[in-house]
Design an enzyme around this catalytic site. Structure first.
Site, PDB file in Angstrom:
ATOM      1  N   GLY A  60      -7.915  -2.896   7.478  1.00  0.00           N
ATOM      2  CA  GLY A  60      -7.000  -2.243   6.550  1.00  0.00           C
ATOM      3  C   GLY A  60      -7.319  -0.805   6.222  1.00  0.00           C
ATOM      4  O   GLY A  60      -7.021  -0.327   5.133  1.00  0.00           O
ATOM      5  N   HIS A  88     -15.349   4.457  -3.342  1.00  0.00           N
ATOM      6  CA  HIS A  88     -14.489   5.415  -4.053  1.00  0.00           C
ATOM      7  C   HIS A  88     -14.386   5.095  -5.537  1.00  0.00           C
ATOM      8  O   HIS A  88     -13.459   5.533  -6.208  1.00  0.00           O
ATOM      9  CB  HIS A  88     -13.096   5.461  -3.405  1.00  0.00           C
TER      10      HIS A  88
HETATM   11  N1  APR Z   1      -3.356  -5.707   6.744  1.00  0.00           N
HETATM   12  C1  APR Z   1      -4.237  -4.873   7.355  1.00  0.00           C
HETATM   13  N2  APR Z   1      -4.051  -3.529   7.448  1.00  0.00           N
HETATM   14  C2  APR Z   1      -2.924  -3.032   6.901  1.00  0.00           C
HETATM   15  C3  APR Z   1      -1.956  -3.830   6.253  1.00  0.00           C
HETATM   16  C4  APR Z   1      -2.216  -5.220   6.196  1.00  0.00           C
HETATM   17  N3  APR Z   1      -1.343  -6.063   5.607  1.00  0.00           N
HETATM   18  N4  APR Z   1      -0.948  -3.028   5.813  1.00  0.00           N
HETATM   19  C5  APR Z   1      -1.282  -1.771   6.167  1.00  0.00           C
HETATM   20  N5  APR Z   1      -2.459  -1.769   6.833  1.00  0.00           N
HETATM   21  C6  APR Z   1      -3.198  -0.632   7.385  1.00  0.00           C
HETATM   22  C7  APR Z   1      -2.339   0.537   7.772  1.00  0.00           C
HETATM   23  O1  APR Z   1      -1.900   0.388   9.127  1.00  0.00           O
HETATM   24  C8  APR Z   1      -3.316   1.699   7.629  1.00  0.00           C
HETATM   25  O2  APR Z   1      -4.008   1.938   8.859  1.00  0.00           O
HETATM   26  O3  APR Z   1      -4.034  -0.156   6.354  1.00  0.00           O
HETATM   27  C9  APR Z   1      -4.314   1.215   6.595  1.00  0.00           C
HETATM   28  C10 APR Z   1      -4.223   1.946   5.290  1.00  0.00           C
HETATM   29  O4  APR Z   1      -4.567   3.278   5.532  1.00  0.00           O
HETATM   30  P1  APR Z   1      -4.587   4.317   4.327  1.00  0.00           P
HETATM   31  O5  APR Z   1      -3.322   4.203   3.543  1.00  0.00           O
HETATM   32  O6  APR Z   1      -4.983   5.631   4.925  1.00  0.00           O
HETATM   33  O7  APR Z   1      -5.725   3.786   3.385  1.00  0.00           O
HETATM   34  P2  APR Z   1      -7.263   3.979   3.582  1.00  0.00           P
HETATM   35  O8  APR Z   1      -7.662   3.980   5.012  1.00  0.00           O
HETATM   36  O9  APR Z   1      -7.940   3.014   2.691  1.00  0.00           O
HETATM   37  O10 APR Z   1      -7.421   5.453   2.974  1.00  0.00           O
HETATM   38  C11 APR Z   1      -8.697   5.894   2.770  1.00  0.00           C
HETATM   39  O11 APR Z   1      -7.875   7.805   1.591  1.00  0.00           O
HETATM   40  O12 APR Z   1      -6.295   8.526   0.152  1.00  0.00           O
HETATM   41  C12 APR Z   1      -7.654   8.269   0.276  1.00  0.00           C
HETATM   42  O13 APR Z   1      -9.213   7.593  -1.356  1.00  0.00           O
HETATM   43  C13 APR Z   1      -8.063   7.206  -0.678  1.00  0.00           C
HETATM   44  O14 APR Z   1      -9.399   5.230  -0.304  1.00  0.00           O
HETATM   45  C14 APR Z   1      -8.347   6.017   0.226  1.00  0.00           C
HETATM   46  C15 APR Z   1      -8.753   6.699   1.508  1.00  0.00           C
END
Ligand code: APR
Length: 261
Positions: free
Chosen positions: A196, A126
């Site tokens: 994550g 990204h």
């Molecule tokens: N360790 C591991 N996982 C974690 C932790 C932690 N300490 N804290 C939160 N999480 C998990 C949450 O349970 C969730 O499933 O991380 C995940 C974060 O999910 P999102 O907020 O959806 O982030 P992500 O999956 O990276 O989103 C993908 O969406 O908004 C767009 O471009 C943006 O890159 C992003 C993409």
């Protein structure tokens, strides 16, 4: 087989066993691995000034066209959080895998923290918040990792148009080079760790689906369940900064404390 538990020694031992004798490791990461650096994930409610906005309202070409200063302020705010938070034990543990494994990190994060922790092969699916791109002539500029002095947008030194963060906004294409690196790493991967990410945002989430469909064992690290939790080989319902060092230490057997807990 899916072990659905947190940090019990048996599950850690299973995860370590799944990767111990492999050479090529692919690590797919999302916002959760930087959560313990104080950087809110996308699905967490935003705080303070940004509480009234959802990322989907800010990370789009339309939002930038309509409210460039607002979008810039949001990215400056996030740059400040990243500069203050820095790397955590999860980033360090992944970087620490490199002496032992040929590691490729394919991340959805734009924070640059995997490279900052020492990972040498990182596909930024990204883009990067630490790079700016002209909104007109595509000239790019790396910016220093530091708390921004102010919130005003940058302007292109070549054509004078307003710059934008060189990140992928909703509806935009992923950088071809990063996708190629991630796809090639997945094709060669002998084990995959997914950490994550909610596995909900495509096309990045398609990498996770492909990993699960491949012959390589897949380990998921996430305190919450995701759409692939029932299909991975080993699931740790734990945080990145506890599970990854524990797996690393299990790999090394007796060398406890090699990674921050
Ligand atoms: N360790 C591991 N996982 C974690 C932790 C932690 N300490 N804290 C939160 N999480 C998990 C949450 O349970 C969730 O499933 O991380 C995940 C974060 O999910 P999102 O907020 O959806 O982030 P992500 O999956 O990276 O989103 C993908 O969406 O908004 C767009 O471009 C943006 O890159 C992003 C993409």
């Amino acid at each position: 087989m899916t072990a659905d538990t947190a940090l019990d020694p048996q599950t850690i031992a299973t995860a370590a066993r799944l990767i111990a004798d492999r050479q090529r490791l692919l690590v797919l990461t999302g916002a959760g691995i930087s959560a313990e650096s104080g950087i809110p994930t996308f699905r967490q409610a935003q705080t303070g000034l940004w509480a009234r906005y959802a990322p989907e309202d800010l990370a789009t070409p339309e939002a930038f066209a309509a409210h460039p200063e607002r979008v810039w302020s949001w990215y400056q705010w996030r740059r400040t959080l990243i500069a203050r938070g820095g790397i955590n034990a999860g980033h360090r543990a992944i970087a620490g895998f490199e002496p032992r494994f040929e590691v490729t990190v394919a991340t959805q994060n734009v924070d640059g923290l995997h490279a900052a922790a020492g990972s040498t092969r990182v596909a930024e699916l990204h883009g990067s918040i630490w790079r700016e791109r002209c909104s007109r002539c595509d000239t790019t500029l790396e910016v220093p990792v530091a708390e921004p002095a102010d919130e005003t947008p940058g302007y292109c030194a070549v054509c004078g148009a307003m710059s934008r963060p060189d990140v992928v906004w909703f509806g935009e294409r992923l950088p071809a080079q990063a996708v190629e690196t991630a796809d090639a790493a997945l094709a060669r991967a002998e084990a995959v760790i997914v950490v994550g990410t909610s596995n909900r945002v495509y096309p990045a989430a398609a990498l996770v689906d492909a990993a699960v469909a491949s012959s390589a064992p897949v380990i998921e690290i996430n305190p919450e369940a995701t759409p692939v939790s029932g299909t991975v080989d080993c699931r740790l319902a734990a945080t990145a900064s506890t599970a990854l060092p524990a797996i690393a230490n299990a790999l090394d057997g007796a060398s406890a404390g090699r990674y921050d807990q």
